[in-house]
Design an enzyme around this catalytic site. Structure first.
Site, PDB file in Angstrom:
ATOM      1  N   ASP A   8      65.034 -20.643  10.163  1.00  0.00           N
ATOM      2  CA  ASP A   8      66.018 -21.597   9.754  1.00  0.00           C
ATOM      3  C   ASP A   8      67.730 -20.998  10.286  1.00  0.00           C
ATOM      4  OD1 ASP A   8      63.756 -21.343   8.428  1.00  0.00           O
ATOM      5  OD2 ASP A   8      64.624 -22.833   6.903  1.00  0.00           O
ATOM      6  N   GLU A  39      67.200 -26.577  10.635  1.00  0.00           N
ATOM      7  CA  GLU A  39      67.363 -27.967   9.636  1.00  0.00           C
ATOM      8  C   GLU A  39      68.651 -27.186   8.727  1.00  0.00           C
ATOM      9  OE1 GLU A  39      65.576 -28.701   6.368  1.00  0.00           O
ATOM     10  OE2 GLU A  39      65.237 -26.536   5.363  1.00  0.00           O
ATOM     11  N   ASN A  40      69.140 -26.101   8.969  1.00  0.00           N
ATOM     12  CA  ASN A  40      70.295 -25.902   8.064  1.00  0.00           C
ATOM     13  C   ASN A  40      71.480 -25.850   8.760  1.00  0.00           C
ATOM     14  OD1 ASN A  40      67.864 -24.212   6.057  1.00  0.00           O
ATOM     15  ND2 ASN A  40      69.284 -26.068   5.210  1.00  0.00           N
ATOM     16  N   ASN A  67      62.797 -29.775   5.039  1.00  0.00           N
ATOM     17  CA  ASN A  67      63.073 -30.806   4.080  1.00  0.00           C
ATOM     18  C   ASN A  67      64.650 -31.151   3.850  1.00  0.00           C
ATOM     19  OD1 ASN A  67      63.738 -27.918   3.283  1.00  0.00           O
ATOM     20  ND2 ASN A  67      64.339 -28.786   1.234  1.00  0.00           N
ATOM     21  N   HIS A  68      65.421 -30.587   4.548  1.00  0.00           N
ATOM     22  CA  HIS A  68      66.935 -31.250   4.820  1.00  0.00           C
ATOM     23  C   HIS A  68      66.942 -31.916   6.209  1.00  0.00           C
ATOM     24  CE1 HIS A  68      67.853 -27.926   1.881  1.00  0.00           C
ATOM     25  NE2 HIS A  68      68.011 -28.895   1.327  1.00  0.00           N
ATOM     26  N   HIS A 149      56.889 -25.494   6.806  1.00  0.00           N
ATOM     27  CA  HIS A 149      58.091 -25.270   6.108  1.00  0.00           C
ATOM     28  C   HIS A 149      57.954 -25.513   4.389  1.00  0.00           C
ATOM     29  CE1 HIS A 149      62.465 -25.326   6.242  1.00  0.00           C
ATOM     30  NE2 HIS A 149      62.424 -26.148   5.117  1.00  0.00           N
ATOM     31  N   HIS A 174      61.789 -21.785   5.500  1.00  0.00           N
ATOM     32  CA  HIS A 174      62.357 -22.493   4.436  1.00  0.00           C
ATOM     33  C   HIS A 174      62.969 -21.463   3.394  1.00  0.00           C
ATOM     34  CE1 HIS A 174      63.251 -25.065   1.368  1.00  0.00           C
ATOM     35  NE2 HIS A 174      62.477 -24.641   0.352  1.00  0.00           N
ATOM     36  N   HIS A 176      64.205 -18.428   3.800  1.00  0.00           N
ATOM     37  CA  HIS A 176      65.224 -17.805   4.305  1.00  0.00           C
ATOM     38  C   HIS A 176      65.154 -16.190   4.123  1.00  0.00           C
ATOM     39  CE1 HIS A 176      68.213 -21.526   4.335  1.00  0.00           C
ATOM     40  NE2 HIS A 176      67.201 -21.690   4.846  1.00  0.00           N
TER      41      HIS A 176
HETATM   42 FE   FE2 Z   1      64.132 -26.037   4.086  1.00  0.00          FE
END
Ligand code: FE2
Length: 261
Positions: A8, A39-40, A67-68, A149, A174, A176
């Protein structure tokens, strides 16, 4: 074939670190195909089309989400212009974007799938195992890599055992935090979490004071991303060209200030 997977990307610091290190990593590990979880990447939550374009321009063959995925609302309109961007298969809104991408790499077809786990995820529309079964019934590829994820290591390990004959790699994202459980099980490469490419002195990429304010002092905070240099985490998966099965997986973790080789 060697596949590089980077975990991520968090905020500007993580994006800068990835953009600066991708070329060197690809040479160092003789990489044929690169997957980056972005995603982040946009201010610590979500992605935008310019960030996706920057990652592709820097050498990502596929950019995965989580999820983001739709945290930045503009991506809802932009995602159809991002053919190498993969959103989770089992997440709302299911009608936007694509949950897998198939790309040619030499004489191989490589499929990259994005899937969410269920624990602590409030946007999941379908359990990951039936969702993956549906995708497998549609995919024709030599190599299949799943970005799983999820929060829970148990879900990630279960998914790997369940699909190890069907896919070439299951790479967790996810949390991290990179895990040290990388392995190859009967030709399927696995790691519970690849770790993040994000600010090293932080709490999962967030500013330490911001998190302290919110979690200890219960004051309103935006949980802004931390500044400062980033760690770069991921893994390299080596795949036998004759069998299309994984033969090794090697963790990558480059901390800020570490000498580049
Ligand atoms: Fe995530």
């Amino acid at each position: 074939m060697n596949i590089l997977f980077l975990g991520d990307v968090v905020a500007k610091s993580g994006l800068t670190a990835v953009l600066h290190s991708l070329d060197r990593l690809k040479k160092q590990y003789a990489v044929d195909f690169t997957i980056v979880n972005g995603e982040n990447a946009a201010l610590g939550k979500g992605i935008t089309e310019p960030i996706y374009q920057a990652l592709v321009h820097a050498g990502a063959d596929v950019v995965t989400l989580g999820n983001h995925a739709f945290a930045k609302k503009e991506i809802l309109n932009e995602i159809d212009h991002c053919p190498l961007l993969v959103r989770p298969a089992n997440m709302e809104p299911t009608e936007r974007g694509q949950s897998y991408v198939i790309r040619r790499c030499g004489n191989k077809k490589v499929a990259v799938v994005s899937m969410l786990g269920q624990a602590f995820m409030n946007t999941v529309t379908e359990e990951p195992i039936p969702a993956m079964q549906k995708i497998l019934s549609e995919i024709k590829a030599d190599i299949i890599v799943v970005d799983f994820h999820a929060e829970a290591t148990s879900e990630k390990i279960l998914f790997m055992y369940y699909f190890h004959n069907d896919v070439t790699a299951v790479i967790g994202t996810h949390t991290h935090v990179q895990t040290a459980d990388e392995r190859v099980y009967e030709g399927c490469a696995f790691i519970s979490d690849a770790g993040m490419c994000g600010p090293y002195e932080s709490i999962l990429g967030r500013d330490i004071e911001e998190v302290t304010k919110g979690m200890v002092h219960k004051t309103k905070t935006r949980f802004l991303p931390a500044k400062g240099p980033s760690i770069v985490c991921g893994a390299v998966i080596r795949i036998d060209d004759d069998t299309n099965r994984a033969v090794s997986i090697e963790r990558i973790q480059i901390r800020p200030g570490a000498p580049s080789s």
